[in-house]
Write a protein that holds these residues in place. Structure first.
Motif, PDB file in Angstrom:
ATOM      1  N   LEU A  98      39.999  32.329 -55.833  1.00 10.13           N
ATOM      2  CA  LEU A  98      40.944  32.286 -54.698  1.00 10.13           C
ATOM      3  C   LEU A  98      41.821  33.523 -54.743  1.00 10.13           C
ATOM      4  O   LEU A  98      42.614  33.682 -55.676  1.00 10.13           O
ATOM      5  CB  LEU A  98      41.888  31.087 -54.816  1.00 10.13           C
ATOM      6  N   ALA A 109      44.817  35.804 -52.832  1.00  6.86           N
ATOM      7  CA  ALA A 109      45.884  35.564 -51.854  1.00  6.86           C
ATOM      8  C   ALA A 109      46.768  36.788 -51.761  1.00  6.86           C
ATOM      9  O   ALA A 109      46.705  37.691 -52.597  1.00  6.86           O
ATOM     10  CB  ALA A 109      46.710  34.359 -52.290  1.00  6.86           C
ATOM     11  N   ILE A 143      46.144  32.401 -48.684  1.00  6.16           N
ATOM     12  CA  ILE A 143      44.801  32.715 -49.195  1.00  6.16           C
ATOM     13  C   ILE A 143      44.106  33.716 -48.290  1.00  6.16           C
ATOM     14  O   ILE A 143      44.115  33.570 -47.071  1.00  6.16           O
ATOM     15  CB  ILE A 143      43.961  31.432 -49.340  1.00  6.16           C
ATOM     16  N   ALA A 146      46.517  30.915 -56.822  1.00 11.33           N
ATOM     17  CA  ALA A 146      45.631  32.006 -56.421  1.00 11.33           C
ATOM     18  C   ALA A 146      46.038  33.297 -57.124  1.00 11.33           C
ATOM     19  O   ALA A 146      47.110  33.395 -57.716  1.00 11.33           O
ATOM     20  CB  ALA A 146      45.662  32.177 -54.900  1.00 11.33           C
TER      21      ALA A 146
END
Ligand code: ADP
Length: 272
Positions: A111, A113, A140, A164
């Motif tokens: 993830l 971000a 994200i 993230a």
């Protein structure tokens, strides 16, 4: 065999941990490919108290109250959500015969971000709008779906904490769990996105809405008919369905076998 992303919110998870985990394990053992995204904000608050850290909350101009993540708070977030709770869930899943892989967004860069530079809040003293630094909260930007697919193809169940990685600053960020689940579902894309929460579904005029198209959902959001918490879920679900998720279900985590119930369409089903 279907590909499912299941998300459980903090309160629902802490109150129904065994129920949820056994339902996730059962779905994985039926051969479904499943990613489990978990919240756990209440447990973070509990540990902050033990550490003498006062959690901070801010209110947006739309009246949405949310956690304000300072650097100190992010540390507890990573320890408690990415550490203790994530591993506790993994060990329960393993005990039930599933093959869990505990992840945060930095693991496999799953993830990514970007930090919210500034946020608009209502000043608690004056009630006026004020712009403040965004803290360690992110939006994200991308999901490493190939990494997740490797695990899924091998029969593993990724268990993800909503933390993230920001490649620009090289830091970890707290991200919204609904957003994490919906973006993962959209990226795979999953057949179903099952959101387990502490209510039976989207409630309008005192009744659970059984079915909703994305355009009907968009209209309800525009009209401001969905309250805080639920509005964010609906917003993220619409986006996930636009990205190719076949359907999403919001259902009560306290019911027996809530993942199966969600797959069967109990709760609020949202589709194109
Ligand atoms: P979670 O921690 O499970 O993600 P949230 O608190 O973010 O849960 O969102 C669920 C909450 O949304 C419910 O407990 C309820 O208080 C609130 N909510 C606001 N509007 C609605 C609505 N129209 N229908 C159902 N729940 C709603």
């Amino acid at each position: 065999m279907v590909t499912i992303v299941v998300k459980a919110g903090g309160r629902a998870l802490m109150n129904n941990l065994e129920n949820i985990v056994s339902s996730v394990a059962a779905a994985a053992q039926q051969g479904h490919r499943l990613v489990f995204v978990h919240g756990g904000g209440d447990l973070v608050t509990e540990y902050e108290k033990r550490l003498g850290i006062e959690p901070r909350f801010v209110v947006s101009p739309q009246g949405i109250r949310s956690r304000y993540t300072t650097e100190e708070e992010l540390e507890v977030f990573v320890m408690v959500l990415g550490g203790l709770l994530n591993k506790r869930i993994c060990s329960r899943l393993a005990a039930l015969g599933a093959k869990p892989v505990g992840l945060t967004g930095v693991d496999g860069l799953v993830l990514r971000a970007e930090r919210k530079k500034r946020i608009v809040i209502l000043d608690p003293e004056t009630g006026r709008k004020r712009v403040v630094p965004g803290g360690y909260t992110g939006r994200i930007t991308s999901v490493n779906k190939d990494f997740l697919w490797r695990f899924l193809s091998d029969g593993y169940t990724p268990v993800m904490a909503p933390i993230a990685y920001d490649p620009g600053e090289g830091v970890l960020l707290n991200v919204d769990g609904d957003q994490a689940a919906a973006r993962v579902a959209g990226a795979l894309p999953a057949d179903a996105l099952i959101i387990l929460t502490d209510v039976d579904g989207l409630i309008l005029d005192g009744k659970v809405v059984e079915r909703l198209t994305t355009s009907e959902a968009e209209k309800l959001l525009e009209e401001g008919r969905i309250g805080p918490g639920m509005n964010r879920k609906i917003h993220e679900i619409i986006r996930a369905i636009d990205q190719g998720v076949k359907y999403a279900v919001i259902t009560n985590a306290a019911q027996p076998d809530p993942v199966q119930r969600g797959l069967e369409g109990h709760g609020t089903v949202i589709e194109q």
